[in-house]
Design a protein around this motif. Structure first.
Motif, PDB file in Angstrom:
ATOM      1  N   VAL A   1       0.866  -1.181   0.000  1.00  0.00           N
ATOM      2  CA  VAL A   1       0.000   0.000   0.000  1.00  0.00           C
ATOM      3  C   VAL A   1       0.900   1.227   0.000  1.00  0.00           C
ATOM      4  CG1 VAL A   1      -1.694   1.324   1.308  1.00  0.00           C
ATOM      5  CG2 VAL A   1      -1.847  -1.160   1.268  1.00  0.00           C
ATOM      6  N   ILE A   2       0.587   2.174  -0.862  1.00  0.00           N
ATOM      7  CA  ILE A   2       1.262   3.467  -0.852  1.00  0.00           C
ATOM      8  C   ILE A   2       0.207   4.471  -0.413  1.00  0.00           C
ATOM      9  CG2 ILE A   2       2.530   5.201  -2.159  1.00  0.00           C
ATOM     10  CD1 ILE A   2       3.181   3.025  -4.202  1.00  0.00           C
ATOM     11  N   ALA A   3       0.473   5.165   0.681  1.00  0.00           N
ATOM     12  CA  ALA A   3      -0.514   6.095   1.231  1.00  0.00           C
ATOM     13  C   ALA A   3       0.175   7.385   1.649  1.00  0.00           C
ATOM     14  CB  ALA A   3      -1.216   5.462   2.431  1.00  0.00           C
ATOM     15  N   PRO A   4      -0.592   8.474   1.684  1.00  0.00           N
ATOM     16  CA  PRO A   4      -0.007   9.736   2.114  1.00  0.00           C
ATOM     17  C   PRO A   4       0.508   9.631   3.555  1.00  0.00           C
ATOM     18  CG  PRO A   4      -2.192  10.082   1.184  1.00  0.00           C
ATOM     19  CD  PRO A   4      -1.992   8.610   1.328  1.00  0.00           C
ATOM     20  N   VAL A   5       1.591  10.321   3.825  1.00  0.00           N
ATOM     21  CA  VAL A   5       2.133  10.397   5.185  1.00  0.00           C
ATOM     22  C   VAL A   5       1.201  11.288   6.000  1.00  0.00           C
ATOM     23  CG1 VAL A   5       4.063  11.244   6.565  1.00  0.00           C
ATOM     24  CG2 VAL A   5       4.483  10.065   4.409  1.00  0.00           C
ATOM     25  N   GLU A   6       0.890  10.829   7.191  1.00  0.00           N
ATOM     26  CA  GLU A   6       0.030  11.629   8.061  1.00  0.00           C
ATOM     27  C   GLU A   6       0.877  12.687   8.749  1.00  0.00           C
ATOM     28  OE1 GLU A   6      -3.531  10.634  11.003  1.00  0.00           O
ATOM     29  OE2 GLU A   6      -1.621   9.802  11.644  1.00  0.00           O
ATOM     30  N   THR A   7       0.520  13.941   8.549  1.00  0.00           N
ATOM     31  CA  THR A   7       1.261  15.025   9.188  1.00  0.00           C
ATOM     32  C   THR A   7       0.898  15.093  10.668  1.00  0.00           C
ATOM     33  OG1 THR A   7      -0.444  16.669   8.757  1.00  0.00           O
ATOM     34  CG2 THR A   7       1.257  16.377   7.052  1.00  0.00           C
ATOM     35  N   LYS A   8       1.745  15.752  11.425  1.00  0.00           N
ATOM     36  CA  LYS A   8       1.482  15.917  12.854  1.00  0.00           C
ATOM     37  C   LYS A   8       0.172  16.674  13.067  1.00  0.00           C
ATOM     38  CE  LYS A   8       3.476  17.632  17.123  1.00  0.00           C
ATOM     39  NZ  LYS A   8       4.585  18.341  17.756  1.00  0.00           N
ATOM     40  N   ALA A   9      -0.075  17.704  12.263  1.00  0.00           N
ATOM     41  CA  ALA A   9      -1.306  18.490  12.393  1.00  0.00           C
ATOM     42  C   ALA A   9      -2.539  17.642  12.094  1.00  0.00           C
ATOM     43  CB  ALA A   9      -1.259  19.701  11.467  1.00  0.00           C
ATOM     44  N   ALA A  10      -2.456  16.803  11.061  1.00  0.00           N
ATOM     45  CA  ALA A  10      -3.597  15.952  10.716  1.00  0.00           C
ATOM     46  C   ALA A  10      -3.867  14.944  11.823  1.00  0.00           C
ATOM     47  CB  ALA A  10      -3.339  15.233   9.393  1.00  0.00           C
ATOM     48  N   ARG A  11      -2.800  14.384  12.392  1.00  0.00           N
ATOM     49  CA  ARG A  11      -2.965  13.414  13.482  1.00  0.00           C
ATOM     50  C   ARG A  11      -3.588  14.085  14.695  1.00  0.00           C
ATOM     51  NH1 ARG A  11      -1.278  11.226  17.994  1.00  0.00           N
ATOM     52  NH2 ARG A  11      -1.099   8.986  18.204  1.00  0.00           N
ATOM     53  N   GLU A  12      -3.104  15.277  15.047  1.00  0.00           N
ATOM     54  CA  GLU A  12      -3.649  15.995  16.199  1.00  0.00           C
ATOM     55  C   GLU A  12      -5.125  16.309  15.993  1.00  0.00           C
ATOM     56  OE1 GLU A  12      -0.993  19.305  16.604  1.00  0.00           O
ATOM     57  OE2 GLU A  12       0.518  18.111  17.650  1.00  0.00           O
TER      58      GLU A  12
ATOM     59  N   ARG B   1      -7.237  14.591  14.163  1.00  0.00           N
ATOM     60  CA  ARG B   1      -7.976  13.319  14.284  1.00  0.00           C
ATOM     61  C   ARG B   1      -8.111  12.913  15.744  1.00  0.00           C
ATOM     62  NH1 ARG B   1      -5.868   8.377  14.387  1.00  0.00           N
ATOM     63  NH2 ARG B   1      -3.926   9.074  13.476  1.00  0.00           N
ATOM     64  N   VAL B   2      -7.044  13.045  16.526  1.00  0.00           N
ATOM     65  CA  VAL B   2      -7.082  12.683  17.945  1.00  0.00           C
ATOM     66  C   VAL B   2      -8.068  13.583  18.693  1.00  0.00           C
ATOM     67  CG1 VAL B   2      -5.730  12.662  20.086  1.00  0.00           C
ATOM     68  CG2 VAL B   2      -4.784  11.659  17.998  1.00  0.00           C
ATOM     69  N   GLU B   3      -8.062  14.884  18.388  1.00  0.00           N
ATOM     70  CA  GLU B   3      -9.006  15.807  19.025  1.00  0.00           C
ATOM     71  C   GLU B   3     -10.446  15.432  18.694  1.00  0.00           C
ATOM     72  OE1 GLU B   3      -7.920  19.750  17.810  1.00  0.00           O
ATOM     73  OE2 GLU B   3      -6.004  19.657  18.850  1.00  0.00           O
ATOM     74  N   ALA B   4     -10.704  15.056  17.463  1.00  0.00           N
ATOM     75  CA  ALA B   4     -12.058  14.665  17.063  1.00  0.00           C
ATOM     76  C   ALA B   4     -12.501  13.405  17.805  1.00  0.00           C
ATOM     77  CB  ALA B   4     -12.121  14.435  15.557  1.00  0.00           C
ATOM     78  N   ILE B   5     -11.595  12.457  17.960  1.00  0.00           N
ATOM     79  CA  ILE B   5     -11.921  11.224  18.691  1.00  0.00           C
ATOM     80  C   ILE B   5     -12.212  11.537  20.151  1.00  0.00           C
ATOM     81  CG2 ILE B   5     -10.952   9.042  19.541  1.00  0.00           C
ATOM     82  CD1 ILE B   5      -9.487   8.873  16.786  1.00  0.00           C
ATOM     83  N   GLU B   6     -11.385  12.371  20.764  1.00  0.00           N
ATOM     84  CA  GLU B   6     -11.606  12.745  22.173  1.00  0.00           C
ATOM     85  C   GLU B   6     -12.946  13.466  22.335  1.00  0.00           C
ATOM     86  OE1 GLU B   6      -9.904  11.753  24.791  1.00  0.00           O
ATOM     87  OE2 GLU B   6      -8.635  10.637  23.399  1.00  0.00           O
TER      88      GLU B   6
END
Length: 72
Positions: free
Chosen positions: A39-50, A52-57
């Motif tokens: 699988v070749i997928a875009p690298v998740e940036t730190k901002a995108a991860r943060e 996503r984590v905020e949305a989950i919380e």
């Protein structure tokens, strides 16, 4: 995220084109003899991860604090 599936032969012939698609957010699955091998997928940036984590919380708080009617 859109996912495209290509054979290893196709990926070899058009690798730079696939990388451009990945840069634009597409995910590419590569198969060999009908089996998924990479699988070749875009690298998740730190901002995108943060984000996503905020949305989950936020969802966790929302579900734990209120009525969960309609959830089975």
């Amino acid at each position: 995220m859109k996912t495209r599936t290509v054979t290893a032969t196709e990926a070899n012939r058009s690798f730079s084109k696939l990388l451009r698609a990945v840069e634009h957010g597409e995910r590419v699955e590569i198969t060999s003899h009908g089996r998924k091998v990479a699988v070749i997928a875009p690298v998740e940036t730190k901002a995108a991860r943060e984000t996503r984590v905020e949305a989950i919380e936020h969802l966790k708080e929302r579900w734990s604090g209120g009525s969960q009617s309609g959830v089975r």
